[in-house]
Design a protein around this motif. Sequence first.
Motif, PDB file in Angstrom:
ATOM      1  N   ILE A  25       0.842  -1.209   0.000  1.00  0.00           N
ATOM      2  CA  ILE A  25       0.000   0.000   0.000  1.00  0.00           C
ATOM      3  C   ILE A  25       0.875   1.255   0.000  1.00  0.00           C
ATOM      4  N   ILE A  26       1.954   1.243   0.780  1.00  0.00           N
ATOM      5  CA  ILE A  26       2.854   2.403   0.821  1.00  0.00           C
ATOM      6  C   ILE A  26       3.478   2.627  -0.552  1.00  0.00           C
ATOM      7  N   LYS A  27       3.908   1.544  -1.199  1.00  0.00           N
ATOM      8  CA  LYS A  27       4.528   1.662  -2.526  1.00  0.00           C
ATOM      9  C   LYS A  27       3.522   2.216  -3.536  1.00  0.00           C
ATOM     10  N   LYS A  28       2.279   1.788  -3.397  1.00  0.00           N
ATOM     11  CA  LYS A  28       1.220   2.189  -4.333  1.00  0.00           C
ATOM     12  C   LYS A  28       0.781   3.641  -4.127  1.00  0.00           C
ATOM     13  N   GLN A  29       0.632   4.060  -2.870  1.00  0.00           N
ATOM     14  CA  GLN A  29       0.039   5.385  -2.639  1.00  0.00           C
ATOM     15  C   GLN A  29       0.791   6.278  -1.677  1.00  0.00           C
ATOM     16  N   GLY A  30       1.793   5.744  -0.971  1.00  0.00           N
ATOM     17  CA  GLY A  30       2.562   6.564  -0.042  1.00  0.00           C
ATOM     18  C   GLY A  30       1.844   6.751   1.293  1.00  0.00           C
ATOM     19  N   THR A  31       2.438   7.575   2.134  1.00  0.00           N
ATOM     20  CA  THR A  31       1.860   7.866   3.451  1.00  0.00           C
ATOM     21  C   THR A  31       1.702   9.370   3.601  1.00  0.00           C
ATOM     22  N   ILE A  32       0.923   9.758   4.590  1.00  0.00           N
ATOM     23  CA  ILE A  32       0.820  11.172   4.959  1.00  0.00           C
ATOM     24  C   ILE A  32       1.619  11.300   6.250  1.00  0.00           C
ATOM     25  N   LYS A  33       2.645  12.136   6.216  1.00  0.00           N
ATOM     26  CA  LYS A  33       3.560  12.223   7.347  1.00  0.00           C
ATOM     27  C   LYS A  33       3.133  13.304   8.335  1.00  0.00           C
ATOM     28  N   TRP A  34       3.012  12.881   9.590  1.00  0.00           N
ATOM     29  CA  TRP A  34       2.754  13.817  10.686  1.00  0.00           C
ATOM     30  C   TRP A  34       4.105  14.368  11.096  1.00  0.00           C
ATOM     31  N   LYS A  35       4.229  15.658  11.102  1.00  0.00           N
ATOM     32  CA  LYS A  35       5.469  16.271  11.551  1.00  0.00           C
ATOM     33  C   LYS A  35       5.168  16.974  12.866  1.00  0.00           C
ATOM     34  N   GLU A  36       6.117  16.916  13.785  1.00  0.00           N
ATOM     35  CA  GLU A  36       5.925  17.629  15.052  1.00  0.00           C
ATOM     36  C   GLU A  36       5.675  19.088  14.687  1.00  0.00           C
ATOM     37  N   GLN A  37       4.442  19.470  14.803  1.00  0.00           N
ATOM     38  CA  GLN A  37       4.073  20.827  14.400  1.00  0.00           C
ATOM     39  C   GLN A  37       3.911  21.695  15.628  1.00  0.00           C
ATOM     40  N   HIS A  38       3.898  22.961  15.402  1.00  0.00           N
ATOM     41  CA  HIS A  38       3.601  23.903  16.475  1.00  0.00           C
ATOM     42  C   HIS A  38       2.209  23.550  16.987  1.00  0.00           C
ATOM     43  N   PRO A  39       1.993  23.482  18.300  1.00  0.00           N
ATOM     44  CA  PRO A  39       0.690  23.060  18.845  1.00  0.00           C
ATOM     45  C   PRO A  39      -0.514  23.784  18.239  1.00  0.00           C
ATOM     46  N   ALA A  40      -0.347  25.027  17.874  1.00  0.00           N
ATOM     47  CA  ALA A  40      -1.478  25.767  17.299  1.00  0.00           C
ATOM     48  C   ALA A  40      -1.879  25.170  15.955  1.00  0.00           C
ATOM     49  N   HIS A  41      -0.904  24.631  15.203  1.00  0.00           N
ATOM     50  CA  HIS A  41      -1.196  24.088  13.873  1.00  0.00           C
ATOM     51  C   HIS A  41      -1.890  22.733  13.950  1.00  0.00           C
ATOM     52  N   THR A  42      -1.672  21.979  15.032  1.00  0.00           N
ATOM     53  CA  THR A  42      -2.296  20.655  15.116  1.00  0.00           C
ATOM     54  C   THR A  42      -3.813  20.774  15.161  1.00  0.00           C
ATOM     55  N   GLN A  43      -4.302  21.895  15.642  1.00  0.00           N
ATOM     56  CA  GLN A  43      -5.738  22.089  15.752  1.00  0.00           C
ATOM     57  C   GLN A  43      -6.320  22.814  14.541  1.00  0.00           C
ATOM     58  N   SER A  44      -5.490  23.113  13.548  1.00  0.00           N
ATOM     59  CA  SER A  44      -5.969  23.829  12.370  1.00  0.00           C
ATOM     60  C   SER A  44      -6.300  22.853  11.249  1.00  0.00           C
ATOM     61  N   SER A  45      -7.550  22.865  10.820  1.00  0.00           N
ATOM     62  CA  SER A  45      -7.956  21.965   9.737  1.00  0.00           C
ATOM     63  C   SER A  45      -7.342  22.393   8.408  1.00  0.00           C
ATOM     64  N   ASN A  46      -6.708  23.578   8.382  1.00  0.00           N
ATOM     65  CA  ASN A  46      -6.095  24.065   7.143  1.00  0.00           C
ATOM     66  C   ASN A  46      -4.605  23.780   7.054  1.00  0.00           C
ATOM     67  N   SER A  47      -4.045  23.043   8.016  1.00  0.00           N
ATOM     68  CA  SER A  47      -2.625  22.699   7.934  1.00  0.00           C
ATOM     69  C   SER A  47      -2.431  21.740   6.767  1.00  0.00           C
ATOM     70  N   LYS A  48      -1.212  21.654   6.273  1.00  0.00           N
ATOM     71  CA  LYS A  48      -0.897  20.775   5.132  1.00  0.00           C
ATOM     72  C   LYS A  48      -1.295  19.330   5.438  1.00  0.00           C
ATOM     73  N   PHE A  49      -0.994  18.860   6.648  1.00  0.00           N
ATOM     74  CA  PHE A  49      -1.306  17.489   7.047  1.00  0.00           C
ATOM     75  C   PHE A  49      -2.802  17.214   6.924  1.00  0.00           C
ATOM     76  N   TRP A  50      -3.637  18.057   7.521  1.00  0.00           N
ATOM     77  CA  TRP A  50      -5.082  17.818   7.514  1.00  0.00           C
ATOM     78  C   TRP A  50      -5.675  17.997   6.126  1.00  0.00           C
ATOM     79  N   LYS A  51      -5.104  18.875   5.308  1.00  0.00           N
ATOM     80  CA  LYS A  51      -5.568  19.005   3.920  1.00  0.00           C
ATOM     81  C   LYS A  51      -5.313  17.711   3.148  1.00  0.00           C
ATOM     82  N   GLN A  52      -4.130  17.087   3.396  1.00  0.00           N
ATOM     83  CA  GLN A  52      -3.822  15.819   2.727  1.00  0.00           C
ATOM     84  C   GLN A  52      -4.775  14.723   3.193  1.00  0.00           C
ATOM     85  N   VAL A  53      -5.063  14.682   4.493  1.00  0.00           N
ATOM     86  CA  VAL A  53      -5.991  13.669   5.014  1.00  0.00           C
ATOM     87  C   VAL A  53      -7.358  13.860   4.372  1.00  0.00           C
TER      88      VAL A  53
END
Length: 162
Positions: A123-151
Amino acid sequence: DGKVYDAYVIYPKSHTNEADFVEYFVYQIMPDILENKCGYKLCIYGRDIYPGEDTASATEKRMQKSRRLIILLTHQLINCKEHAYDQHIALYNALIQHDTKVILLEMEAIGTYEKLQESLRFIIKKQGTIKWKEQHPAHTQSSNSKFWKQVRYHMPLRRKSS
């Protein structure tokens, strides 16, 4: 489509410092972003499977009623010798029955994937993963962060309730 949930969440379920963050992520951050801010409905083991239910059949039924499977990849999940039942069922449904799309969230730098079971590597080879990066705490709660947009990109389209 007969589905009740937008995604079933699979995560390691043991108590270590790493698991404490993962459980916080699964029970607090994910529902806040994906359910409260984006309107998705998640099925989370321990929250949506009730005491007294046969865990194996309840897990299987909930997965069949989910449009996506979200698997949180951690060292704990990878190094676990006996793979969790829900992970086996999820990968079977995704690969053999082509029934459900899988979203892989890499919660920490995994490095090489050689310790992963073959189905996850495929599955990883076929589609890859979405990487969680230790983000600034304020960004973890933002639905507009790059991570949440990818999800959200990999989640099913939101249906308008009539």
